[in-house]
Motif scaffolding. Structure first.
Motif, PDB file in Angstrom:
ATOM      1  N   GLY A 134       0.819  -1.214   0.000  1.00 45.47           N
ATOM      2  CA  GLY A 134       0.000   0.000   0.000  1.00 45.47           C
ATOM      3  C   GLY A 134       0.846   1.254   0.000  1.00 45.47           C
ATOM      4  O   GLY A 134       2.057   1.228  -0.281  1.00 45.47           O
TER       5      GLY A 134
ATOM      6  N   GLY B  64      -4.357  -0.749  -1.595  1.00 47.09           N
ATOM      7  CA  GLY B  64      -3.546  -1.374  -0.562  1.00 47.09           C
ATOM      8  C   GLY B  64      -4.373  -1.746   0.653  1.00 47.09           C
ATOM      9  O   GLY B  64      -5.610  -1.737   0.625  1.00 47.09           O
TER      10      GLY B  64
ATOM     11  N   ASP C  41      -5.006   5.411  -0.518  1.00 48.09           N
ATOM     12  CA  ASP C  41      -4.138   4.230  -0.541  1.00 48.09           C
ATOM     13  C   ASP C  41      -4.391   3.409  -1.795  1.00 48.09           C
ATOM     14  O   ASP C  41      -5.189   2.472  -1.784  1.00 48.09           O
ATOM     15  CB  ASP C  41      -4.436   3.400   0.719  1.00 48.09           C
ATOM     16  CG  ASP C  41      -3.655   2.109   0.749  1.00 48.09           C
ATOM     17  OD1 ASP C  41      -2.534   2.091   0.208  1.00 48.09           O
ATOM     18  OD2 ASP C  41      -4.176   1.121   1.310  1.00 48.09           O
TER      19      ASP C  41
END
Ligand code: PLP
Length: 432
Positions: A312, A345, A352
């Motif tokens: 991520g 992620g 993210d």
């Protein structure tokens, strides 16, 4: 059963000019070391160094590597073997460079807003300081009258792939404005300092040679009036192609537009040993790196298909902070039909993600993806956010047939927390 709209989103695969030729070795690395893992291709680093050298042929030249891009010790050793020096921006980077075996005279210390302690540390190690603030230049002169120094100028020209990476121009905190050259000269005189070098670095991810040339012209104009210069450092900032089909920086044009004028400048300059320096980071290592991550969760929601991975933004923050494009390929199912995914992620942030609305060969839970061109500003900008360990790091050695080599293992969450608590309590294995 997949919802109907996924069936409709199938497309035939188009040829992918970014699919890595090392795909089978990347999968081998994922098998051997698990995911997430950063993998660096030694041959690519060496090839980029050779390519830039080739296009700067004919110049009295010293290449530095801006190690902020990636300070992996194995990469630093490759860079040292290639005969490069390093640009460092902190005492930590300087310490690492010295321990890797770079000689002090091959290191330039370019920290901005440095403290007195940092200044004394670098000077005490015999490393040249690159100073970008008038008040620091004054303090350096007071502490070390008669010493040699490099001065970073802001040539009033800046550029780069995103506003956050522009380091020249009127909004930039970096360098002494070229309009203040008279004050630089006065300080040099006052403290009997010798101006060994002039430096500029105008930004990162620059794809336009004409922008580079505009800044170079300003620096050369400034350099004309300093007879005793040993070097002119023209910085880094060379961009690389991230998107399929994107054209790389035109180095042939760069050679024509910049190298010939530099040669002419040198011929006319009184200093007999004037050398030109460049200090790229991204150019040498970006395309050498891939982040291997496994998809553990496929989720269809609100007309989108999310591929949730075991990595991520804690491992690769460039998409979140620059909206940067990184090509993503499915190593496990390269010939699958194309579908449109958001590759995300496992971090608790909506920024993210690795890719949005991206066509990728069909992803199944368990597939290994490679996020490409992450050798620069990938792991070096990673964090322990959400208390997830950093990825492992591995090398694809250049020797034919050599197996991927683990450079640094991934810590288990327990080992991470052991170290975290130990730092807070001073005990080797602590609970609180
Ligand atoms: C002083 C200096 N030199 C060189 C670089 C390397 O830039 P790039 O990786 O774009 O070549 C940077 C990056 O920010 C820098 O600040």
């Amino acid at each position: 059963m997949l919802p109907l709209f996924f069936e409709a989103s199938f497309r035939m695969r188009a040829p992918d000019d970014k699919f890595p030729p090392t795909a089978s070795r990347l999968l081998e690395a994922a098998e051997a070391f698990g995911t997430p893992t950063y993998v660096y291709d030694e041959a690519v680093v060496r090839a980029r160094v050779a390519r830039l050298r080739e296009h700067l042929k004919g110049l009295p030249l010293r290449l530095l590597y801006a190690m902020k891009a990636n300070a992996n010790p194995a990469l630093l050793k490759i860079i040292r073997e290639e005969g490069l020096g390093v640009d460092v921006v902190s005492p930590g980077e300087m310490e690492l460079a010295l321990r890797i075996g770079f000689l002090p005279e091959r290191i330039l210390f370019s920290a901005n807003n440095m403290t007195d302690d940092e200044m004394h540390e670098a000077h005490g190690q015999g490393v040249m300081l690159n100073i970008g603030e008038l008040s620091r230049l004054a303090r350096f002169g007071e502490a070390y009258p008669g010493a040699e120094v490099c001065v970073r100028l802001n040539p009033a020209v800046g550029g780069g792939h995103h506003a956050h990476v522009v380091t020249g121009g009127e909004r930039s905190k970096f360098g002494i404005p070229v309009a203040d050259l008279g004050r630089v000269r006065a300080l040099l005189r006052k403290h009997d300092l010798r101006l060994a070098g002039l430096h500029q670095h105008i930004g990162s991810g620059i794809m336009s040679t004409s922008l580079i040339w505009r800044a170079v012209r300003v620096l050369l104009e400034a350099a004309r009036s300093f007879d005793e210069l040993s070097f002119i450092n023209l910085g880094g900032g060379f961009g690389v192609p991230y998107r399929p089909g994107e054209r790389p920086l035109d180095l042939e044009n760069f050679h024509r537009a910049i190298v010939e004028p530099l040669k002419a400048f040198r011929a006319a300059h009184p200093s007999p040993d004037l050398t030109f320096l460049f200090e790229p980071g991204r150019y040498f290592v970006a395309e050498a790196g891939a982040l291997l991550t496994r998809v553990n969760t496929l989720k269809a929601a609100n007309g989108r298909l999310f591929a949730g991975t075991d990595s991520g933004m804690n491992h690769l923050i460039r998409p979140a902070i620059y909206d940067a494009y990184h090509h993503v390929v499915n190593l496990s199912n390269p010939d699958g039909p194309l579908r449109t995914y958001d590759v995300v992620g496992n971090i608790c942030e909506s920024g993210d993600y690795f890719a949005r609305d991206r066509e990728i060969a069909e992803i199944r839970e368990g597939d290994v993806l490679a996020v490409l061109d992450v050798g620069a500003y990938g792991l070096s900008m990673a964090s322990l956010y959400n208390l997830r360990p950093l990825p492992a790091e591995a090398l694809l050695p250049a020797a034919p047939g050599a197996a991927p080599r683990l450079l640094r293992p991934r810590r288990s969450p327990r080992a991470l927390i052991d170290a975290f608590l130990a730092e807070h309590t001073g005990r080797a294995r602590a609970t609180v």
